[in-house]
Design a protein around this motif. Structure first.
Motif, short mmCIF file in Angstrom:
data_model
loop_
_atom_site.label_atom_id
_atom_site.label_comp_id
_atom_site.label_asym_id
_atom_site.label_seq_id
_atom_site.Cartn_x
_atom_site.Cartn_y
_atom_site.Cartn_z
N ILE A 1 4.80 -14.80 -17.33
CA ILE A 1 5.00 -15.21 -15.92
C ILE A 1 4.03 -14.43 -15.03
O ILE A 1 3.40 -14.99 -14.13
N TYR A 2 3.92 -13.13 -15.32
CA TYR A 2 2.94 -12.31 -14.58
C TYR A 2 1.54 -12.89 -14.78
O TYR A 2 0.76 -13.02 -13.83
N THR A 3 1.22 -13.23 -16.01
CA THR A 3 -0.10 -13.82 -16.32
C THR A 3 -0.32 -15.10 -15.51
O THR A 3 -1.38 -15.31 -14.92
N GLU B 1 -3.62 3.46 -14.08
CA GLU B 1 -2.57 4.50 -14.12
C GLU B 1 -1.70 4.45 -12.86
O GLU B 1 -1.99 5.11 -11.87
N THR B 2 -0.69 3.62 -12.87
CA THR B 2 0.24 3.51 -11.73
C THR B 2 1.67 3.33 -12.26
O THR B 2 1.88 3.08 -13.45
N GLY B 3 2.61 3.41 -11.33
CA GLY B 3 4.02 3.21 -11.69
C GLY B 3 4.24 1.84 -12.31
O GLY B 3 5.02 1.70 -13.27
N ALA C 1 0.82 -1.23 0.00
CA ALA C 1 0.00 0.00 0.00
C ALA C 1 0.84 1.26 0.00
O ALA C 1 0.35 2.33 0.35
N THR C 2 2.10 1.15 -0.40
CA THR C 2 2.96 2.34 -0.37
C THR C 2 2.74 3.24 -1.59
O THR C 2 3.04 4.43 -1.54
N THR C 3 2.24 2.67 -2.67
CA THR C 3 1.99 3.45 -3.91
C THR C 3 0.74 2.89 -4.61
O THR C 3 0.18 1.88 -4.20
N GLY C 4 0.35 3.56 -5.67
CA GLY C 4 -0.63 3.02 -6.62
C GLY C 4 -1.98 2.62 -6.04
O GLY C 4 -2.58 3.35 -5.23
N1 LIG Z 1 -1.44 -1.05 -12.70
C1 LIG Z 1 -2.09 -1.97 -13.40
O1 LIG Z 1 -2.36 -1.79 -14.57
C2 LIG Z 1 -2.52 -3.25 -12.71
C3 LIG Z 1 -3.47 -4.06 -13.38
C4 LIG Z 1 -3.89 -5.24 -12.77
C5 LIG Z 1 -3.37 -5.60 -11.54
N2 LIG Z 1 -2.46 -4.81 -10.93
C6 LIG Z 1 -1.95 -5.25 -9.62
O2 LIG Z 1 -2.23 -4.25 -8.65
C7 LIG Z 1 -1.30 -4.39 -7.57
C8 LIG Z 1 -0.77 -3.02 -7.22
O3 LIG Z 1 0.01 -2.54 -8.30
P1 LIG Z 1 0.03 -1.02 -8.77
O4 LIG Z 1 -0.38 -1.00 -10.16
O5 LIG Z 1 -0.66 -0.16 -7.80
O6 LIG Z 1 1.62 -0.74 -8.78
P2 LIG Z 1 2.61 -0.09 -7.74
O7 LIG Z 1 3.97 -0.46 -8.20
O8 LIG Z 1 2.27 1.35 -7.58
O9 LIG Z 1 2.27 -0.80 -6.35
C9 LIG Z 1 2.77 -2.06 -6.00
C10 LIG Z 1 2.72 -2.18 -4.50
O10 LIG Z 1 3.20 -3.50 -4.16
C11 LIG Z 1 4.30 -3.36 -3.30
N3 LIG Z 1 5.28 -4.41 -3.50
C12 LIG Z 1 5.99 -4.74 -4.60
N4 LIG Z 1 6.85 -5.73 -4.32
C13 LIG Z 1 6.65 -6.04 -3.01
C14 LIG Z 1 7.24 -6.96 -2.12
N5 LIG Z 1 8.21 -7.79 -2.51
N6 LIG Z 1 6.81 -6.98 -0.85
C15 LIG Z 1 5.84 -6.15 -0.42
N7 LIG Z 1 5.25 -5.25 -1.20
C16 LIG Z 1 5.67 -5.20 -2.48
C17 LIG Z 1 4.89 -1.99 -3.58
O11 LIG Z 1 5.65 -1.56 -2.45
C18 LIG Z 1 3.63 -1.17 -3.80
O12 LIG Z 1 3.08 -0.79 -2.55
C19 LIG Z 1 -0.26 -5.40 -8.04
O13 LIG Z 1 -0.53 -6.66 -7.46
C20 LIG Z 1 -0.46 -5.44 -9.54
O14 LIG Z 1 -0.03 -6.66 -10.08
C21 LIG Z 1 -2.03 -3.64 -11.48
#
Ligand SMILES: NC(=O)c1ccc[n+]([C@@H]2O[C@H](COP(=O)([O-])OP(=O)(O)OC[C@H]3O[C@@H](n4cnc5c(N)ncnc54)[C@H](O)[C@@H]3O)[C@@H](O)[C@H]2O)c1
Length: 254
Positions: A158-160, A193-195, A17-20
């Motif tokens: 792999i992500y899939t 829209e995230t990092g 929950a630190t970003t996105g």
């Molecule tokens: N952005 C997209 O398009 C999208 C689409 C579908 C699913 N997701 C999923 O949403 C979730 C959040 O991603 P986001 O898009 O907000 O990206 P993000 O990079 O902003 O956030 C990822 C979060 O996961 C944490 N994280 C990563 N590696 C970690 C670890 N080893 N231990 C603990 N925390 C860890 C980060 O610190 C951050 O808080 C992810 O599971 C991602 O796969 C994202």
């Protein structure tokens, strides 16, 4: 009785929950009245989210947590329980993207890391959350899958696979806990829209092209995913468990 906009008296733990999306979810829970604990990577980002929660008049707790390490997950849960006694909602959101490349160009080390974060980390979270919920009368868990957990996306094999794994684990865990007043569901966002999205695709596919290929003609904002997570965590979803909810502007519909 909780609603998607009222979590007063609840304690919530969002891992990743630190970003996105996780950040938006933690803030949305605070706006709905919950105390919110957060884990994830990045001390400065975590402290900033902690401040946002407090700004909304709620208690907050941040512990830098790497879900690849079981002891760190255990510590995060234990510290949250020490602070508030009971956790009503867990959100398992931590995730990593890996690299945009054909499967044969990926290394075994890259495979291990994506699976360690997205799938093994999810398993470890559930493993330590479920006993707490069983001991305290139940609760709701929301896991983070992806529309790549519902259909194949080329060049992120792999992500899939990891996100299909999350979907399967969510369904099995839901069955195991259906008679214990614990509901376990997952969200499956399309492009948000995230990092993470930018790191994954920027050098390969322009975001406007992804938006154009989406039935609704746009990508989503993290707050739109957060709202669905709050719905699934609330009593408004009281008869839903084991469901993978696509939040993808129509992406998996056709
Ligand atoms: N952005 C997209 O398009 C999208 C689409 C579908 C699913 N997701 C999923 O949403 C979730 C959040 O991603 P986001 O898009 O907000 O990206 P993000 O990079 O902003 O956030 C990822 C979060 O996961 C944490 N994280 C990563 N590696 C970690 C670890 N080893 N231990 C603990 N925390 C860890 C980060 O610190 C951050 O808080 C992810 O599971 C991602 O796969 C994202």
């Amino acid at each position: 009785m909780t609603t998607p906009t009222d979590f007063k008296g609840c304690n919530v733990l969002v891992i990743g929950a630190t970003t996105g999306i996780g950040r938006a979810t933690a803030i949305a829970f605070a706006e709905a009245g919950a105390n919110v604990a957060i884990g994830g990577l990045g001390e400065a980002d975590g402290r900033a989210v902690e401040a946002e929660i407090k700004k909304r008049g709620r208690e907050a707790l941040f512990l830098e947590t790497d879900v690849r390490h079981e002891a760190q997950i255990q510590k995060l849960i234990a510290e949250t329980v020490t602070r508030w006694k009971r956790i009503h909602v867990f959100v398992n959101n931590a995730g990593t993207e890996g690299r945009f490349a054909p499967l044969q160009d990926m290394s075994a080390a890259e495979f291990d890391n994506i699976i360690a974060v997205n799938l093994r980390g999810m398993f470890l979270g559930l493993k330590h959350e479920i006993p707490h919920m069983r001991a305290h009368g139940g609760g709701a868990i929301v896991n983070m899958s992806s529309n790549a957990g519902l259909k194949a996306i080329a060049n992120i094999a792999i992500y899939t696979a990891s996100k299909h794994g999350v979907a399967g684990m969510t369904k099995a865990a839901a069955l195991e806990n259906a008679r214990h007043n614990i509901r376990i569901n997952a969200v499956a966002p399309g492009a948000v829209e995230t990092g993470l999205l930018h790191r994954m695709v920027d050098d390969h596919v322009p975001i406007p092209a992804i938006a154009e290929s989406t039935p609704m003609g746009r990508i989503s904002q993290p707050e739109e995913i957060a709202r669905t997570i709050l719905f699934l965590a609330s009593d408004a979803a009281s008869y839903m468990t084991g469901v993978i909810v696509a939040v993808d502007g129509g992406g998996v519909a056709g």
